[in-house]
Design a protein around this motif. Structure first.
Motif, mmCIF file in Angstrom:
data_model
loop_
_atom_site.group_PDB
_atom_site.id
_atom_site.type_symbol
_atom_site.label_atom_id
_atom_site.label_comp_id
_atom_site.label_asym_id
_atom_site.label_seq_id
_atom_site.Cartn_x
_atom_site.Cartn_y
_atom_site.Cartn_z
ATOM 1 N N GLU A 1 0.872 -1.023 0.082
ATOM 2 C CA GLU A 1 0.137 0.079 -0.081
ATOM 3 C C GLU A 1 0.868 1.262 0.015
ATOM 4 O O GLU A 1 1.845 1.236 0.459
ATOM 5 C CB GLU A 1 -0.898 -0.010 1.278
ATOM 6 C CG GLU A 1 -1.999 1.101 1.312
ATOM 7 C CD GLU A 1 -2.847 0.906 2.270
ATOM 8 O OE1 GLU A 1 -3.256 1.923 2.898
ATOM 9 O OE2 GLU A 1 -3.175 -0.256 2.882
ATOM 10 N N GLY A 2 0.385 2.314 -0.845
ATOM 11 C CA GLY A 2 1.296 3.510 -0.964
ATOM 12 C C GLY A 2 2.450 3.412 -2.044
ATOM 13 O O GLY A 2 2.957 4.226 -2.154
ATOM 14 N N MET A 3 2.296 2.301 -2.766
ATOM 15 C CA MET A 3 3.202 2.317 -3.773
ATOM 16 C C MET A 3 2.314 2.074 -5.244
ATOM 17 O O MET A 3 1.179 1.583 -5.247
ATOM 18 C CB MET A 3 4.027 0.790 -3.632
ATOM 19 C CG MET A 3 4.457 0.788 -2.451
ATOM 20 S SD MET A 3 5.974 2.088 -2.138
ATOM 21 C CE MET A 3 7.449 1.434 -3.138
ATOM 22 N N LEU B 1 7.961 -1.179 -15.346
ATOM 23 C CA LEU B 1 8.718 -1.941 -14.429
ATOM 24 C C LEU B 1 9.123 -1.091 -13.193
ATOM 25 O O LEU B 1 9.465 -1.843 -12.304
ATOM 26 C CB LEU B 1 9.955 -2.468 -15.138
ATOM 27 C CG LEU B 1 9.618 -3.363 -16.599
ATOM 28 C CD1 LEU B 1 11.076 -3.622 -17.360
ATOM 29 C CD2 LEU B 1 8.964 -4.634 -16.022
ATOM 30 N N LYS B 2 9.001 -0.183 -13.139
ATOM 31 C CA LYS B 2 9.386 0.899 -11.921
ATOM 32 C C LYS B 2 8.444 1.228 -10.991
ATOM 33 O O LYS B 2 7.033 1.204 -11.308
ATOM 34 C CB LYS B 2 9.696 2.358 -12.656
ATOM 35 C CG LYS B 2 10.286 3.217 -11.399
ATOM 36 C CD LYS B 2 10.620 4.574 -12.133
ATOM 37 C CE LYS B 2 11.019 5.434 -11.189
ATOM 38 N NZ LYS B 2 11.240 6.940 -11.921
ATOM 39 N N VAL B 3 8.544 0.951 -9.837
ATOM 40 C CA VAL B 3 7.699 1.046 -8.756
ATOM 41 C C VAL B 3 8.059 2.099 -7.848
ATOM 42 O O VAL B 3 8.954 2.362 -7.374
ATOM 43 C CB VAL B 3 7.811 -0.240 -7.775
ATOM 44 C CG1 VAL B 3 6.842 -0.248 -6.532
ATOM 45 C CG2 VAL B 3 7.347 -1.391 -8.376
ATOM 46 N N ASP B 4 7.162 3.184 -7.776
ATOM 47 C CA ASP B 4 7.349 4.542 -7.063
ATOM 48 C C ASP B 4 6.407 4.596 -5.806
ATOM 49 O O ASP B 4 5.223 3.998 -5.715
ATOM 50 C CB ASP B 4 7.075 5.613 -7.981
ATOM 51 C CG ASP B 4 8.103 5.983 -9.108
ATOM 52 O OD1 ASP B 4 9.402 5.317 -8.828
ATOM 53 O OD2 ASP B 4 7.717 6.431 -10.180
ATOM 54 N N GLN B 5 6.799 5.005 -4.839
ATOM 55 C CA GLN B 5 6.155 5.378 -3.931
ATOM 56 C C GLN B 5 5.031 6.894 -3.926
ATOM 57 O O GLN B 5 5.635 7.596 -4.752
ATOM 58 C CB GLN B 5 7.092 5.764 -2.598
ATOM 59 C CG GLN B 5 6.168 5.941 -1.196
ATOM 60 C CD GLN B 5 7.087 6.192 -0.009
ATOM 61 O OE1 GLN B 5 8.222 6.384 -0.193
ATOM 62 N NE2 GLN B 5 6.516 6.035 0.984
ATOM 63 N N VAL B 6 3.923 6.540 -3.779
ATOM 64 C CA VAL B 6 2.774 7.691 -3.807
ATOM 65 C C VAL B 6 3.353 8.847 -2.960
ATOM 66 O O VAL B 6 3.030 8.507 -1.771
ATOM 67 C CB VAL B 6 1.374 7.058 -3.878
ATOM 68 C CG1 VAL B 6 0.529 8.106 -4.084
ATOM 69 C CG2 VAL B 6 1.316 5.878 -4.891
#
Length: 62
Positions: free
Chosen positions: A48-50, A55-60
């Protein structure tokens, strides 16, 4: 001329086994890599919050 030279069968000679061992080891390594990719390093769920963007995973950012 009645003497026969004793020729070993192919499975008792060294060269066929040396030639077979290279591709056999490559196939074994490929099978191990596929098994690891499927079982050990499967796609992990995103917390949660991502967010995933390609292919990139970022923090919201909030």
């Amino acid at each position: 001329m009645s003497e026969f030279s004793s020729v070993k069968p192919w499975w008792k000679q060294l060269w066929p086994w040396l030639l077979i061992s290279g591709p056999a080891l490559a196939m074994l390594g490929c099978a191990i890599t596929i098994w690891l990719a499927i079982h050990a390093y499967a796609d992990q769920p995103i917390h949660e919050g991502m967010k995933r963007q390609g292919l990139k995973v970022d923090q919201v950012s909030k």
